[in-house]
Structures are given as C-alpha cells and as structure tokens.
Design an enzyme around this catalytic site. Sequence first.
Site, PDB file in Angstrom:
ATOM      1  N   ASP B  12      56.327  22.977  80.324  1.00  0.00           N
ATOM      2  CA  ASP B  12      56.477  24.424  80.172  1.00  0.00           C
ATOM      3  C   ASP B  12      57.800  24.815  80.801  1.00  0.00           C
ATOM      4  O   ASP B  12      58.402  24.063  81.568  1.00  0.00           O
ATOM      5  CB  ASP B  12      55.315  25.140  80.864  1.00  0.00           C
ATOM      6  CG  ASP B  12      55.404  26.664  80.730  1.00  0.00           C
ATOM      7  OD1 ASP B  12      55.986  27.152  79.739  1.00  0.00           O
ATOM      8  OD2 ASP B  12      54.915  27.364  81.626  1.00  0.00           O
ATOM      9  N   SER B  13      58.241  26.045  80.496  1.00  0.00           N
ATOM     10  CA  SER B  13      59.449  26.560  81.129  1.00  0.00           C
ATOM     11  C   SER B  13      59.233  26.910  82.598  1.00  0.00           C
ATOM     12  O   SER B  13      60.188  27.068  83.332  1.00  0.00           O
ATOM     13  CB  SER B  13      59.913  27.809  80.383  1.00  0.00           C
ATOM     14  OG  SER B  13      58.861  28.739  80.309  1.00  0.00           O
ATOM     15  N   CYS B  75      54.084  25.923  76.227  1.00  0.00           N
ATOM     16  CA  CYS B  75      55.002  27.055  76.331  1.00  0.00           C
ATOM     17  C   CYS B  75      55.159  27.588  74.920  1.00  0.00           C
ATOM     18  O   CYS B  75      55.638  26.883  74.042  1.00  0.00           O
ATOM     19  CB  CYS B  75      56.343  26.552  76.870  1.00  0.00           C
ATOM     20  SG  CYS B  75      57.694  27.724  76.721  1.00  0.00           S
ATOM     21  N   GLU B 156      53.342  37.563  87.373  1.00  0.00           N
ATOM     22  CA  GLU B 156      53.983  36.875  88.505  1.00  0.00           C
ATOM     23  C   GLU B 156      54.031  37.766  89.753  1.00  0.00           C
ATOM     24  O   GLU B 156      54.075  37.267  90.872  1.00  0.00           O
ATOM     25  CB  GLU B 156      55.366  36.358  88.098  1.00  0.00           C
ATOM     26  CG  GLU B 156      55.204  35.342  86.960  1.00  0.00           C
ATOM     27  CD  GLU B 156      56.351  34.382  86.761  1.00  0.00           C
ATOM     28  OE1 GLU B 156      57.458  34.662  87.244  1.00  0.00           O
ATOM     29  OE2 GLU B 156      56.125  33.348  86.111  1.00  0.00           O
ATOM     30  N   CYS B 188      50.860  33.566  74.944  1.00  0.00           N
ATOM     31  CA  CYS B 188      51.722  33.217  76.080  1.00  0.00           C
ATOM     32  C   CYS B 188      50.797  32.687  77.164  1.00  0.00           C
ATOM     33  O   CYS B 188      49.732  33.261  77.408  1.00  0.00           O
ATOM     34  CB  CYS B 188      52.474  34.457  76.583  1.00  0.00           C
ATOM     35  SG  CYS B 188      53.364  34.193  78.132  1.00  0.00           S
ATOM     36  N   HIS B 190      50.890  32.821  80.216  1.00  0.00           N
ATOM     37  CA  HIS B 190      50.626  33.720  81.355  1.00  0.00           C
ATOM     38  C   HIS B 190      49.447  34.658  81.083  1.00  0.00           C
ATOM     39  O   HIS B 190      48.844  35.180  82.019  1.00  0.00           O
ATOM     40  CB  HIS B 190      51.853  34.606  81.644  1.00  0.00           C
ATOM     41  CG  HIS B 190      52.903  33.945  82.473  1.00  0.00           C
ATOM     42  ND1 HIS B 190      53.601  32.840  82.056  1.00  0.00           N
ATOM     43  CD2 HIS B 190      53.403  34.255  83.701  1.00  0.00           C
ATOM     44  CE1 HIS B 190      54.484  32.500  82.988  1.00  0.00           C
ATOM     45  NE2 HIS B 190      54.375  33.341  83.993  1.00  0.00           N
TER      46      HIS B 190
END
Lengths: 272, 272
Positions: B12-13, B75, B156, B188, B190
């Site tokens: 993943d990034s 990702c 985040e 995504c 996240h």
Amino acid sequence: MTKADRPIGVFDSGVGGLTVVRALMERLPFESIVYFGDTARVPYGIKSPDTIARYAAQLTRFLLAQDVKMLIVACNTMAAVAQEVVRTLAGPNVPVLDVIEAGARAAVAATRNATVGVIGTPTTINSNTYALRIHALRGDVRVHSQACALFVPLVEEGWLDHPVTRLTAEEYLKPVLAEGVDTLVLGCTHYPLLKPVLADIAGPQVRIVDSAVTTAEQAARVLDGAEGLRAGAGSVPRHRFYVTDVPLRFQTIAERFLGRALPEVVRVDVPE
Amino acid sequence: MTKADRPIGVFDSGVGGLTVVRALMERLPFESIVYFGDTARVPYGIKSPDTIARYAAQLTRFLLAQDVKMLIVACNTMAAVAQEVVRTLAGPNVPVLDVIEAGARAAVAATRNATVGVIGTPTTINSNTYALRIHALRGDVRVHSQACALFVPLVEEGWLDHPVTRLTAEEYLKPVLAEGVDTLVLGCTHYPLLKPVLADIAGPQVRIVDSAVTTAEQAARVLDGAEGLRAGAGSVPRHRFYVTDVPLRFQTIAERFLGRALPEVVRVDVPE
C-alpha cells in the site's frame, strides 16, 4: 548577469509556498522568481525529520544550480526541522529566509499582552520551532500551539468557506483562544486561504499574522540592505515554476494559491 | 520452503492496507504475511498516474524479492492506475489480487436494483476503474461515484465519530444516495474505519461493501484452488511489516488500522 538580476529562489513541499510567491510578486514586482515545489512527495508534514532534511537538501541544491541570489524556505515543516542543512548548503553569499523566522518576528511585534497562538501542521507544531524562535526574540512571550492536520486537505478540497471548515476551525482554535492570545500566527503557507474564517472565529481583538506577507517584507529589507534589489525600469522579471509532479487539479489548486493565472509549469524529476 | 509456506505480500502507499492485513489475519490465520507501506511518499491519491505506476513497480520488486506466493495490491489508487505493471512484474506464477477487483465482484453480488455507489480518493474515482470492472462483470449495473478527498485525513486525525466527519460524509454521500443506490463500495482502505458513520448516513437499505474483507475472501479462494494454503498445525505464521518512513504518531495510527498491537516495524529506504 549582475547579482541584483539573479532570481529569488522559493521552495516548498508542494503548492502552499505559492502564497509566498504571491506576496513577493506584490511586494517586489521587479524581482525574478524561481519556484520549486516537490509535488510528487507532498505533504512533508506527516514525514519524519530525517526524511524532511534529506528532501530539503535536494530542493536547495536544485535552486542553487539556478543561480539564485536568495533562498526562501516557504514551507513551515522544512523551516522547522531542516533549516541548518539549507543554510550550510547555501553558504555565506546566499541569504536564507524562512517563513517561521518571519512569522516569529511579526508575532513579537504584534502582541500587546505577550500571549501568542500558533497553528500549523503536526510536524511543525511538534518541532516547537515557533516557540523557540519567538523566545529567542523575546523571552517573556507565552506561546500556545495547536496542530491542525485537517486544514491543508480542506484548503486543497477548496472548502475555504464551508460549514465543515468552520466547525473544524472552531474545534482547533478553541483551546488556543481560551488562553487569551491576542495574536495568531498562521504557521503554514496553506492557511492564508482560510484567513477569513479564522479571523471571524478568533474575533476582532486577535491579530492574524500571515507569514507569507511577513516573509515578503523581510525579503525586501534584506535585499535592500545588501543592495540586491533589481532595478525595475525597462526589463520584465521572469517567473519560473518547477514541480516534481503535476497531479490532478494542479492548475486549479495552484492558481487559488497564487491568486492569478499560473504561467507554464515545468515538471522535473525528483532530484537525488 | 514449500510454496504453501511462503508469505502473502501486501502493499500500500501507507498504512491503509493494514485493514486488508487485519482481514487476512482473521480469514487466514495460518498464513505468513509481509506488508510493505510506502509511508515516505504517502498519499498516492493526489499524484499523477505515471508517478504512481513507477512507485508501484518499486514496491512490487521489493516484495517479489521476499519470495511471496501471492501479491495483494491493498491500495485502491495503485489498483486503479498501476495494475498492469504489477501483473507484468509478478509473472505467471505469482497471482495478483487487488482491492478494486474484489470490491467490484462483491458489489455485483450484493446489488438487487443494479445501482451501485462507489466512494474513493480523487485519483481512484477519476480513473473510473470501479465502473469499468463492475461493467466487465455485469453490463447493466449503473455506477455512481464520488471522490471524498477529506476522508483519509479525517481517519488519520482519528476523528472517526466526530461531528465534522458526519457533516463531511453527509455532503459527500448526498448525490450518491440521491441516485437510489442499494450498495455502497468503500473504495479506499481507510474507509472501513468510517463504516459506522457511513452506514448510519446511508441507512439500513444500503449494503456496505468493505473491500478489505472481500479481498481476504478472494485470497482464500485463490490459494485454496491452487493448493497454496499453508497447513496450520504445529507452526506459527510470521507477520513482517516494512515501511519507508516512520512518521509522527505512526504506531497509534497503524494500530487503529490493524485493530491490534503492531509487532516490530522495519524502516527501509525507498527502493529505486
């Protein structure tokens, strides 16, 4: 090319430093400017100090190779943790200014009750550099800092005057305003775009220090003192813009920061 | 080492792909996993497709050197624009799964009114990859997409259940829900952390497709079909975590994604 004709070099991790370029173009309209934004690796605010210092050295070397007469670190994160590496590379003949030093000077000049608030990215705030620089200028000033991780994404989304932005700003500013600050430093080059909302929440008794504007003021003073100002008559300044990536919506976002149409942008590889 | 004993490689990034690792650890508890997160260059969602493909190739080569038996592109941004370069490097013997393919399959299986919503980063949505993959599976499904640039920073920041997050989600979801979608793909890695807020706004008639969970399901099927599942009895799997930077608050953020304590993390230089 005479010394005075050489360009001012400005660098940032991305497009935020264009608020400094905008202030320079207004304060010093005869000066040529080379801008370098590391858009491939933005944002720096969430990276470690070691990584940021390594990147800052690469950007500095790129601009020194463009024969700049002054270097402006238009990125609070780099100014906070990579100032020494930039100064060392620049050497004694190329003055280095940065947005934190300019903001700290303006804050000390502005405050009447010696109580200053500073907002910035998590890395800038954690470095404590604003407090250190303000205390170096005047030891009795109390500094109250707040990391505002969401402001950069909100600005880049274009939600400059949006209920979400207002609610976010109220949450971030609440503890700072509760300390009775009379001066609020915008410790990130993205934040000038939020100035209307921030000023509204902070109220008229709080002075807002926009470090883009104060950096341009300091650049004018330093160049004038060194007889480095470019003579204006009869010649047009050159403004060049280099970036390491041209991401989605770049033009729109960049022009929002620059406050005018963006001339041609040249993409270069990340320097190693 | 037998083929079955080799680890699954996940990249993943940044840290978002840890939601996929979490789902793999729950679905395939005997499998060893190597995770590689390019935390020095996160986020990819705002970079150009060329840059993303170059970075994806570097991450793929790193994991292939770890002798992985399967590669999972955890990702959405890389799955959207760099799928071919990863498959070419992996060759015929290392299957490549990605979160978009898994999410597209699950969406087609879930929808009853053939109307699917997809939310993701600007790069993922602009690539139109979800619509392409869903249409390749079933041509009559209407796909309504929405870029949600602020969700990653909100996650985040840890504002998982916060009035700002709710207001932001209402704004982003409004046009998608107005289209009458009965299935919403979290495009995504996240976004699984926002599932409670998103499900609440979407309402009980909308099924949420969590592509971390659906990717783990697909990994189990592919490995089982190729007799590549690791025998569990008598041996403990190894979970290794590599990142290109260890930024501020990394441990806190990473553990939020992984849903448990994070074992030792090894920082490696960005591969060139």
